[in-house]
Design an enzyme around this catalytic site. Structure first.
Site, PDB file in Angstrom:
ATOM      1  N   CYS A 266       0.836  -1.196   0.000  1.00 14.42           N
ATOM      2  CA  CYS A 266       0.000   0.000   0.000  1.00 14.42           C
ATOM      3  C   CYS A 266       0.879   1.258   0.000  1.00 14.42           C
ATOM      4  O   CYS A 266       1.512   1.570  -0.997  1.00 14.42           O
ATOM      5  CB  CYS A 266      -0.977  -0.046   1.159  1.00 14.42           C
ATOM      6  SG  CYS A 266      -2.335   1.139   1.023  1.00 14.42           S
TER       7      CYS A 266
ATOM      8  N   HIS B 159      -3.458  -5.164   0.367  1.00  7.74           N
ATOM      9  CA  HIS B 159      -2.933  -5.645   1.649  1.00  7.74           C
ATOM     10  C   HIS B 159      -2.910  -7.172   1.662  1.00  7.74           C
ATOM     11  O   HIS B 159      -3.845  -7.809   2.143  1.00  7.74           O
ATOM     12  CB  HIS B 159      -3.781  -5.105   2.805  1.00  7.74           C
ATOM     13  CG  HIS B 159      -3.508  -3.669   3.116  1.00  7.74           C
ATOM     14  ND1 HIS B 159      -2.619  -3.270   4.087  1.00  7.74           N
ATOM     15  CD2 HIS B 159      -3.978  -2.533   2.552  1.00  7.74           C
ATOM     16  CE1 HIS B 159      -2.559  -1.946   4.118  1.00  7.74           C
ATOM     17  NE2 HIS B 159      -3.381  -1.473   3.188  1.00  7.74           N
TER      18      HIS B 159
ATOM     19  N   GLU C  22      -1.349  -9.117   3.518  1.00  9.55           N
ATOM     20  CA  GLU C  22      -1.300  -9.689   4.878  1.00  9.55           C
ATOM     21  C   GLU C  22      -2.685  -9.950   5.452  1.00  9.55           C
ATOM     22  O   GLU C  22      -2.821 -10.706   6.423  1.00  9.55           O
ATOM     23  CB  GLU C  22      -0.509  -8.758   5.809  1.00  9.55           C
ATOM     24  CG  GLU C  22      -1.265  -7.548   6.323  1.00  9.55           C
ATOM     25  CD  GLU C  22      -1.378  -6.407   5.328  1.00  9.55           C
ATOM     26  OE1 GLU C  22      -1.957  -5.365   5.697  1.00  9.55           O
ATOM     27  OE2 GLU C  22      -0.887  -6.545   4.194  1.00  9.55           O
TER      28      GLU C  22
END
Length: 244
Positions: free
Chosen positions: A114, A213, A215
């Site tokens: 990001c 994102h 994660e």
């Protein structure tokens, strides 16, 4: 087997925990959890302004994640602030730019997430578009508050990103800015509305930035790719770590 150590840059914010409310170095735990899940050891890297710190840290890492967070200071890429650009952190900008420079010097594997992709572009001399809704007339990339937008992304055939996540992927986004120019990097993925969602460096080095994102998703292909690249670099002796 020696596990690769992956540095994760952090926020520095006022935070409340237990009986305390004070400045703290922090990062959502999904980052460390995702790195651990794919075989890496996470190491948090708070902003540091000691001369030579970035090179000293990179010498002890096998891979680096430039994490998400606040807008990059527009002066870093020679622009005036848009009315919706706010909250930049000069200490974090300086630290992450220094880390990217030190990482490039030793071909350390890097993943930008990001904001991290935007810092990578700025480090390379690129420019940012400061408010995506000005370009696409919707707010799907950052719907507001703590909610992630769900955005369909098409990867560029033959790119490293395509090899890690496939031809098409639905991603979790939370960015109101995007990369306009990215010297030295090639496009690796776009949203259906044309917004650039990933960049990567040509050649053998793992150096990838994404606006989404990874994660937060069940598919951690990008982080798995970073950890695999970090493991190869460690075995080849390209990134000296503290125990060597």
């Amino acid at each position: 087997m020696v596990l690769p150590v992956i540095g994760l840059t952090t926020y520095r914010e006022v935070a409340a925990y237990g009986v305390w409310q004070q400045r703290a170095d922090l990062l959502p735990s999904e980052y460390a959890g995702a790195v651990t899940a794919v075989g890496g050891v996470p190491l948090l890297l708070p902003p540091t302004d000691v001369e030579g710190a970035a090179a000293a840290v990179v010498a002890r890492l096998d891979g680096l994640v430039i994490s998400g967070g606040a807008d990059v200071d527009p002066s870093r890429y020679g622009a005036e602030a848009h009315p919706r650009t706010a909250g930049w952190r000069p200490d974090r900008d300086a630290w992450e730019l220094a880390l990217l420079g030190a990482a490039a010097d030793v071909d350390l594997p890097v993943l930008g997430v990001c904001r991290g992709m935007q810092v990578m572009a700025v480090h390379a001399g690129g420019q940012l578009d400061q408010h995506v809704p000005d370009l696409v007339d919707h707010e799907s990339h950052s719907p507001g508050g703590p909610e992630y937008g769900s955005v369909p992304v098409a990867t560029v055939p033959g790119s490293r990103v395509a090899g890690l996540v496939g031809e098409r992927v639905e991603v979790s986004c939370h960015h109101h800015q995007s990369v306009r120019t990215h010297p030295g990097y090639r496009p690796a993925a776009h949203a259906a509305d044309g917004v650039l969602e990933a960049i990567e460096a040509p050649g053998d080095r793992f150096c990838v930035g994404v606006q989404w994102h990874p994660e937060t998703a069940a598919d951690v292909g990008l982080l798995a790719g970073l950890v695999a690249a970090a493991s190869r670099s460690r075995r080849a002796g390209a990134t000296p770590s503290a125990d060597r």
